[in-house]
Write a protein that holds these residues in place. Structure first.
Motif, short mmCIF file in Angstrom:
data_model
loop_
_atom_site.label_atom_id
_atom_site.label_comp_id
_atom_site.label_asym_id
_atom_site.label_seq_id
_atom_site.Cartn_x
_atom_site.Cartn_y
_atom_site.Cartn_z
N SER A 58 17.00 0.44 2.50
CA SER A 58 18.13 -0.48 2.34
C SER A 58 19.13 0.11 1.36
O SER A 58 18.75 0.71 0.35
N ASN A 69 13.93 -3.85 -3.09
CA ASN A 69 14.21 -5.28 -3.10
C ASN A 69 13.98 -5.94 -1.74
O ASN A 69 14.13 -7.14 -1.60
N VAL A 70 13.65 -5.14 -0.72
CA VAL A 70 13.47 -5.70 0.61
C VAL A 70 12.21 -6.56 0.65
O VAL A 70 11.14 -6.16 0.20
N ILE A 71 12.36 -7.76 1.18
CA ILE A 71 11.24 -8.68 1.37
C ILE A 71 10.85 -8.63 2.84
O ILE A 71 11.67 -8.86 3.73
N VAL A 72 9.59 -8.30 3.10
CA VAL A 72 9.08 -8.17 4.47
C VAL A 72 8.10 -9.29 4.75
O VAL A 72 7.16 -9.50 3.99
N THR A 73 8.33 -9.99 5.85
CA THR A 73 7.43 -11.07 6.27
C THR A 73 6.75 -10.65 7.56
O THR A 73 7.40 -10.51 8.60
N TYR A 89 12.71 -8.56 7.97
CA TYR A 89 13.09 -7.79 6.78
C TYR A 89 14.36 -8.41 6.20
O TYR A 89 15.35 -8.60 6.92
N SER A 90 14.35 -8.71 4.90
CA SER A 90 15.51 -9.35 4.28
C SER A 90 15.77 -8.75 2.90
O SER A 90 14.82 -8.43 2.17
N VAL A 91 17.06 -8.60 2.56
CA VAL A 91 17.41 -8.08 1.25
C VAL A 91 18.69 -8.77 0.77
O VAL A 91 19.56 -9.11 1.57
N THR A 92 18.80 -8.98 -0.53
CA THR A 92 19.96 -9.63 -1.15
C THR A 92 20.49 -8.75 -2.28
O THR A 92 19.71 -8.29 -3.12
N THR A 98 23.22 -11.56 1.58
CA THR A 98 21.89 -11.36 2.17
C THR A 98 22.01 -10.79 3.58
O THR A 98 22.83 -11.25 4.38
N THR A 100 19.53 -9.71 6.96
CA THR A 100 18.21 -9.89 7.57
C THR A 100 18.18 -9.19 8.93
O THR A 100 19.14 -9.28 9.70
#
Length: 229
Positions: A58, A69-73, A89-92, A98, A100
């Motif tokens: 990212s 900082n990437v949040i992976v679900t 995959y989401s990052v702010t 943000t 996604t």
């Protein structure tokens, strides 16, 4: 206003900080970006198979590298069914923008190559040569190598026979007895004369044949059916 007092100076600094952050957020409206490595969609050619993360990165035009900082679900991949899942995959960034994206995971029956419309089928009933007909093979969502043959024996699409593919012997296996659409009984399928072949390595050229017998009202008929895409 007297800004020389410590209390007033603290309030003034807080005001400047909040104003600066507000202006910064207003100025930075560009979204960060996530780049997914590897395949998307990601195919798992076995019911109950596992997903291996292919990697991602990212970047943001102001904050730079945001990979950490990437949040992976990750989804819960059920072991008993073929379906499509999504990894999110989401990052702010620091300005609150943000981004996604998703990687789709397609879990398939291991016999997926059999699935499809067979438009060039023929059948011989004892000494009678039936006309050309079409059939459809639908792979099972719960059993690897399991599938159904719709319009089996040119008896209508309401006729669905359960079968499976044995990769060791390269045969199509059909358990008997099974009830056919015309109320006859599928009595016997010769395992030595059923096979699957993939011509020219193309999934569109799959073919197999079924030699079987079925009975109705005391009468038995022997058939040879060829299924070709």
């Amino acid at each position: 206003m007297n800004i020389k007092s410590p209390f007033t100076q603290i309030l003034f600094l807080l005001f400047v900080l909040v104003t600066w952050q507000s202006c910064k957020s207003d100025d930075d409206t560009d979204l960060p970006y996530i780049l997914l490595d590897g395949a998307n969609p990601y195919n798992i050619d076995s019911i109950g198979g596992t997903f291996v993360e292919q990697g991602y990165s990212s970047v943001d035009d102001v904050d730079g590298d945001l990979t950490a900082n990437v949040i992976v679900t990750y989804p819960t991949i059920l072991s008993d069914s073929a379906r499509t899942y999504a990894v999110v995959y989401s990052v702010t960034d620091h300005a609150g923008n943000t981004f996604t994206t998703r990687r789709y995971i397609v879990v398939r029956n291991t016999g997926f190559f059999l699935d499809g419309f067979y438009s060039n089928c023929t059948q011989f009933r004892d000494t009678i040569n039936d006309s050309l007909f079409a059939a459809a093979v639908v792979t099972s969502p719960v059993s690897n190598y399991g599938f159904s043959i719709n319009n089996f024996g040119n008896l209508g699409y309401g006729s669905s026979i359960l079968a499976s593919y044995d990769p060791q012997s390269n045969k199509i296996l059909i358990n008997t007895p099974q009830l056919l659409a015309d109320s006859s009984i599928l009595d016997y399928v010769n395992p030595d004369s059923t096979y699957y072949t993939l011509l020219s390595g193309s999934l569109d050229s799959a073919e197999f044949q079924v030699f079987y017998s079925h009975s109705k009202n005391g009468n038995t008929e022997n058939c040879k059916t060829y299924y070709r895409k």
